[in-house]
Write a protein that holds these residues in place. Structure first.
Motif, short mmCIF file in Angstrom:
data_model
loop_
_atom_site.label_atom_id
_atom_site.label_comp_id
_atom_site.label_asym_id
_atom_site.label_seq_id
_atom_site.Cartn_x
_atom_site.Cartn_y
_atom_site.Cartn_z
N GLU A 58 -23.22 -17.55 7.42
CA GLU A 58 -22.25 -17.86 6.38
C GLU A 58 -22.93 -17.57 5.04
N GLY A 59 -22.28 -17.91 3.95
CA GLY A 59 -22.94 -17.74 2.66
C GLY A 59 -22.05 -17.17 1.59
N ILE A 60 -22.68 -16.51 0.63
CA ILE A 60 -21.97 -16.01 -0.54
C ILE A 60 -22.44 -14.60 -0.87
N VAL A 61 -21.49 -13.76 -1.23
CA VAL A 61 -21.80 -12.48 -1.87
C VAL A 61 -21.44 -12.66 -3.34
N ALA A 62 -22.40 -12.41 -4.21
CA ALA A 62 -22.18 -12.62 -5.64
C ALA A 62 -22.61 -11.40 -6.43
N THR A 63 -22.14 -11.35 -7.67
CA THR A 63 -22.48 -10.22 -8.52
C THR A 63 -22.91 -10.71 -9.90
N ALA A 64 -23.65 -9.87 -10.59
CA ALA A 64 -24.04 -10.15 -11.98
C ALA A 64 -23.96 -8.83 -12.74
N LEU A 65 -23.48 -8.87 -13.98
CA LEU A 65 -23.34 -7.68 -14.80
C LEU A 65 -23.95 -7.91 -16.17
N LYS A 71 -24.68 -2.00 -16.24
CA LYS A 71 -25.50 -2.26 -15.07
C LYS A 71 -24.97 -3.49 -14.35
N ALA A 72 -25.01 -3.45 -13.03
CA ALA A 72 -24.53 -4.58 -12.22
C ALA A 72 -25.34 -4.65 -10.94
N ALA A 95 -26.34 -17.79 -7.92
CA ALA A 95 -26.17 -17.20 -9.26
C ALA A 95 -27.53 -16.86 -9.87
N GLU A 96 -28.53 -17.72 -9.65
CA GLU A 96 -29.88 -17.45 -10.14
C GLU A 96 -30.48 -16.23 -9.44
N VAL A 97 -30.25 -16.12 -8.13
CA VAL A 97 -30.75 -14.97 -7.38
C VAL A 97 -30.11 -13.69 -7.92
N ALA A 98 -28.80 -13.73 -8.17
CA ALA A 98 -28.11 -12.55 -8.69
C ALA A 98 -28.64 -12.16 -10.06
N ALA A 99 -28.89 -13.16 -10.92
CA ALA A 99 -29.41 -12.88 -12.25
C ALA A 99 -30.78 -12.22 -12.17
N GLN A 146 -28.17 -4.81 -4.16
CA GLN A 146 -28.11 -3.41 -4.60
C GLN A 146 -27.64 -3.35 -6.05
N GLN A 147 -28.38 -2.61 -6.84
CA GLN A 147 -28.04 -2.41 -8.24
C GLN A 147 -27.23 -1.13 -8.41
N VAL A 148 -26.38 -1.12 -9.43
CA VAL A 148 -25.64 0.07 -9.84
C VAL A 148 -25.73 0.16 -11.36
N ALA A 149 -26.12 1.33 -11.87
CA ALA A 149 -26.23 1.52 -13.32
C ALA A 149 -25.50 2.79 -13.73
N GLU A 150 -24.82 2.75 -14.86
CA GLU A 150 -24.10 3.92 -15.38
C GLU A 150 -24.11 3.90 -16.91
#
Length: 311
Positions: A58-65, A71-72, A95-99, A146-150
Motif C-alpha cells: 500500500e502507500g502513496i505516490v506523490a509529486t513535487a514541482l 522541474k518535477a 511529502a518530505e521524501v518528494a521534496a 523519477q525526475q522530469v525537467a524541461e
C-alpha cells in the motif's frame, strides 16, 4: 578496539539489524555491545529490521514541482496497510521524501538512500526511513522516484483517483492557460489509457520482432485463416501489429475527448499549437500507480525491502 566478525554476528542476532548497520554501530561505540544496541535502537534500525520481511504494497505516490514548473519529481513510498497510507504523519513524511527527491542528484534509489536526509543531516535517507518505521510501526519502503525537467516549456502534473500520478514533459514556445489545459488533458489520457511509449520512434526493433512472431503464430493457428494465401496472412499480421503499436504509443492513440471519436492525440496537440501560434512537442511522460505490479511480484518486492534496509 578492533571490530570482529563474531561481534557483528552477535549484535545482529540480538537486534535483527543488518550486518553493515551492526558494524557501523560497533565502530561508533568502540565495540561496546550495550551501547551499540542503544545506537541501533536510537536510529530505529533494530525495530525496523524485524519488520523488513513484511510486504509493503500500500502507500502513496506523490509529486513535487518547482514554482516555475520547470522541474518535477514523482515518488512512491509504500506501507503495509491502507490505514497507514491515510495517516497524516505518513503523508507528511512522503511529502518530505518528494521534496528531497526533487533536488537530489542521485542516479538511482540506492544512491538516494545513502545521501544525507535534508531534515536531519545527522541521518541518511535510509536511517530516517528506519526511524519512521519505528514510530509508525509498519514496514515502509521508498520504492522509486523519477525526475522530469524541461527548461524550454514546463512539466505538467496530474493526480488521478486511485493513486495514479502523471508527469508530462511539454516543450513549448508559448505557455498560457490553453496550453496548460492541453497538457492536463494529455496527462488524463495517460492516466486512463496507460500508453507505454510517447511515439512509435521509441519502440525498438527487437520488441517489434518479438510481437510480430507472437501475432504470426496466433493468426496461423486461427482456423479462420486456414488455407489463406501467404499475402493475406502477412497483411493480417502487419495490420494487427500496427493496431497494437498504436494502442501503446501516446501520440498515436485516439484522443479520449475527441468529439468525432477519431482524432489522434498528435492531431489534438497540433490543433492547440496552431490555435496559440506555438511550437509544441510532448517529449515524454512518467506514469506511476501506487503498488503497480506488486501483487504479482510480492517476493521480489520483499527482496527490494530487504536490500534497502541493509539485510
Amino acid at each position: 578496539m578492533a571490530i570482529t566478525a563474531a561481534m557483528v554476528k552477535e549484535l545482529r542476532e540480538m537486534t535483527g539489524a543488518g550486518m553493515m548497520d551492526c558494524k557501523k554501530a560497533l565502530a561508533s561505540t568502540d565495540g561496546n555491545m550495550e551501547a551499540a544496541v542503544d545506537f541501533l535502537r536510537e536510529k530505529g534500525l533494530a525495530t525496523a529490521q524485524k519488520k523488513a520481511g513484511r510486504i509493503a504494497a500500500e502507500g502513496i505516490v506523490a509529486t513535487a514541482l518547482t514554482d516555475d514548473a520547470k522541474k518535477a519529481v514523482v515518488v512512491e513510498v509504500n506501507a503495509e496497510t491502507d490505514f497507514v497510507a491515510k495517516n497524516e504523519k505518513f503523508q507528511g513524511y512522503v511529502a518530505e521524501v518528494a521534496a528531497q527527491a526533487l533536488n537530489t542528484t542521485a542516479a538511482d534509489i540506492d544512491a538516494f538512500m545513502e545521501e544525507s536526509w535534508a531534515s536531519d543531516s545527522s541521518k541518511t535517507v535510509k536511517e530516517a526511513l528506519a526511524a519512521q518505521i519505528a514510530v509508525i510501526g509498519e514496514n515502509m519502503n521508498i520504492r522509486r522516484f523519477q525526475q522530469v525537467a524541461e527548461e524550454n516549456g514546463f512539466v505538467a502534473s496530474y493526480i488521478h483517483a486511485g493513486g495514479k500520478i502523471v508527469l508530462v514533459d511539454v516543450k513549448t514556445s508559448v505557455i498560457n492557460d490553453d496550453i496548460k489545459e492541453m497538457a492536463r488533458n494529455i496527462a488524463m489520457q495517460i492516466a486512463a489509457l496507460k500508453p507505454v511509449y510517447t511515439n512509435s520512434s521509441e519502440i525498438d526493433e527487437e520488441y517489434k520482432a518479438h510481437e510480430l512472431e507472437i501475432i504470426k503464430a496466433q493468426i496461423e493457428n486461427d482456423p479462420k485463416m486456414a488455407g489463406k494465401p501467404e499475402k493475406v496472412i502477412n497483411g493480417a499480421v502487419m495490420g494487427r501489429l500496427n493496431k497494437q503499436l498504436k494502442e501503446i504509443c501516446l501520440m498515436d492513440q485516439v484522443y479520449v475527448k475527441a468529439e468525432d471519436g477519431k482524432q489522434l492525440v498528435s492531431a489534438y496537440v497540433a490543433q492547440v499549437a496552431k490555435a496559440n501560434s506555438a511550437d509544441i512537442v510532448i517529449k515524454g511522460f512518467v506514469r506511476y500507480e501506487t503498488g503497480e505490479g506488486l501483487e504479482k511480484k510480492n517476493e521480489d518486492f520483499a527482496a527490494e525491502v530487504a536490500k534497502q534496509m541493509g539485510m
